[in-house]
Design a protein around this motif. Structure first.
Motif, PDB file in Angstrom:
ATOM      1  N   GLU A  46      63.569  29.160  65.434  1.00 22.82           N
ATOM      2  CA  GLU A  46      64.186  28.198  66.361  1.00 22.82           C
ATOM      3  C   GLU A  46      63.671  28.418  67.782  1.00 22.82           C
ATOM      4  OE1 GLU A  46      66.056  25.637  65.198  1.00 22.82           O
ATOM      5  OE2 GLU A  46      65.616  26.513  63.251  1.00 22.82           O
ATOM      6  N   ALA A  47      63.446  29.676  68.167  1.00 25.22           N
ATOM      7  CA  ALA A  47      62.895  29.954  69.495  1.00 25.22           C
ATOM      8  C   ALA A  47      61.485  29.371  69.620  1.00 25.22           C
ATOM      9  CB  ALA A  47      62.867  31.457  69.749  1.00 25.22           C
ATOM     10  N   CYS A  48      60.692  29.472  68.565  1.00 25.48           N
ATOM     11  CA  CYS A  48      59.343  28.884  68.588  1.00 25.48           C
ATOM     12  C   CYS A  48      59.408  27.373  68.754  1.00 25.48           C
ATOM     13  CB  CYS A  48      58.581  29.233  67.316  1.00 25.48           C
ATOM     14  SG  CYS A  48      58.080  30.943  67.234  1.00 25.48           S
ATOM     15  N   ASP A  49      60.375  26.733  68.104  1.00 22.95           N
ATOM     16  CA  ASP A  49      60.533  25.285  68.258  1.00 22.95           C
ATOM     17  C   ASP A  49      60.914  24.924  69.693  1.00 22.95           C
ATOM     18  OD1 ASP A  49      59.923  24.937  65.598  1.00 22.95           O
ATOM     19  OD2 ASP A  49      62.015  24.707  64.952  1.00 22.95           O
ATOM     20  N   ILE A  50      61.774  25.723  70.299  1.00 24.72           N
ATOM     21  CA  ILE A  50      62.163  25.471  71.691  1.00 24.72           C
ATOM     22  C   ILE A  50      60.974  25.668  72.623  1.00 24.72           C
ATOM     23  CG2 ILE A  50      63.574  26.353  73.599  1.00 24.72           C
ATOM     24  CD1 ILE A  50      65.763  26.917  71.514  1.00 24.72           C
ATOM     25  N   PHE A  51      60.200  26.741  72.414  1.00 26.70           N
ATOM     26  CA  PHE A  51      59.010  26.980  73.238  1.00 26.70           C
ATOM     27  C   PHE A  51      57.982  25.868  73.059  1.00 26.70           C
ATOM     28  CE2 PHE A  51      59.957  31.765  72.983  1.00 26.70           C
ATOM     29  CZ  PHE A  51      60.764  31.692  74.107  1.00 26.70           C
ATOM     30  N   MET A  52      57.895  25.330  71.849  1.00 19.61           N
ATOM     31  CA  MET A  52      56.983  24.216  71.596  1.00 19.61           C
ATOM     32  C   MET A  52      57.379  23.014  72.458  1.00 19.61           C
ATOM     33  SD  MET A  52      56.618  21.107  69.427  1.00 19.61           S
ATOM     34  CE  MET A  52      58.151  21.262  68.613  1.00 19.61           C
ATOM     35  N   CYS A  53      58.672  22.760  72.569  1.00 16.52           N
ATOM     36  CA  CYS A  53      59.133  21.642  73.404  1.00 16.52           C
ATOM     37  C   CYS A  53      58.913  21.929  74.888  1.00 16.52           C
ATOM     38  CB  CYS A  53      60.619  21.373  73.162  1.00 16.52           C
ATOM     39  SG  CYS A  53      60.957  20.598  71.597  1.00 16.52           S
TER      40      CYS A  53
END
Length: 180
Positions: free
Chosen positions: A104-111
């Motif tokens: 989930e942190a990777c998804d947030i960083f992607m955004c």
């Protein structure tokens, strides 16, 4: 009938599962908005590929932690059949939570950064797994796993025993005879 401890664990598990699903829905919804509305990362394929570990972790947490209920036909209310596994336990459950939160942190960083480079953070998962396996293998290979000297060193660092504990140990070591 379930005891008070099982009911408490079932409530706690249901609360944790609700939080996990809320986090997942929110982060995935924001990620989809970034992908399809803002066209932030050029390619959408890495999001769907690298979100799989988080979805699998969420599914595993759901399966092991969801309490099960059965409707009582006589009284008309639900009875707790199983509280599910304790989601606060250490070990594999803890690692599953770590994989979920890292994904989930990777998804947030992607955004935030608008780049699929953030998914390189997921490389930490297999690196950590290899580290834990190698350290476990080295510990058993060294022969200290069942060595009595190793156990005696642990006993020296332990708290001193009370008189009551010493009495109980002496009573347990005592030979007992049984009539046949």
């Amino acid at each position: 009938m379930a005891g008070a401890a099982e009911k408490k664990q079932a409530r706690y598990n249901a609360e944790i599962l609700k939080q996990i699903h809320l986090i997942s829905v929110t982060v995935n919804f924001l990620s989809l908005i970034c992908l399809f509305v803002f066209h932030r990362p050029g390619s959408k394929k890495p999001f769907f590929i690298f979100s799989i570990p988080g979805w699998i972790s969420e599914y595993a947490i759901e399966k092991i932690g969801r309490p099960t209920y059965k409707k009582d036909d006589i009284r008309g209310f639900q009875m707790l059949l199983s509280a599910g596994e304790d989601l606060r336990q250490e070990g594999l459950t803890e690692y599953i939570f770590d994989v979920f939160y890292l994904t989930e942190a990777c998804d947030i960083f992607m955004c935030l950064f608008g780049s699929n480079q953030s998914y390189w953070i997921l490389v930490l998962i297999p690196i950590y797994a290899v580290y834990k396996l190698v350290s476990l293998w080295l510990r058993f290979r060294s022969g200290n796993a069942g060595n009595s000297q190793f156990v005696q060193q642990d006993d020296q660092h332990a708290q001193p025993k009370s008189k009551r504990q010493k009495k109980l140990e002496a009573r347990q070591k005592k030979t007992r005879y049984v009539r046949s």
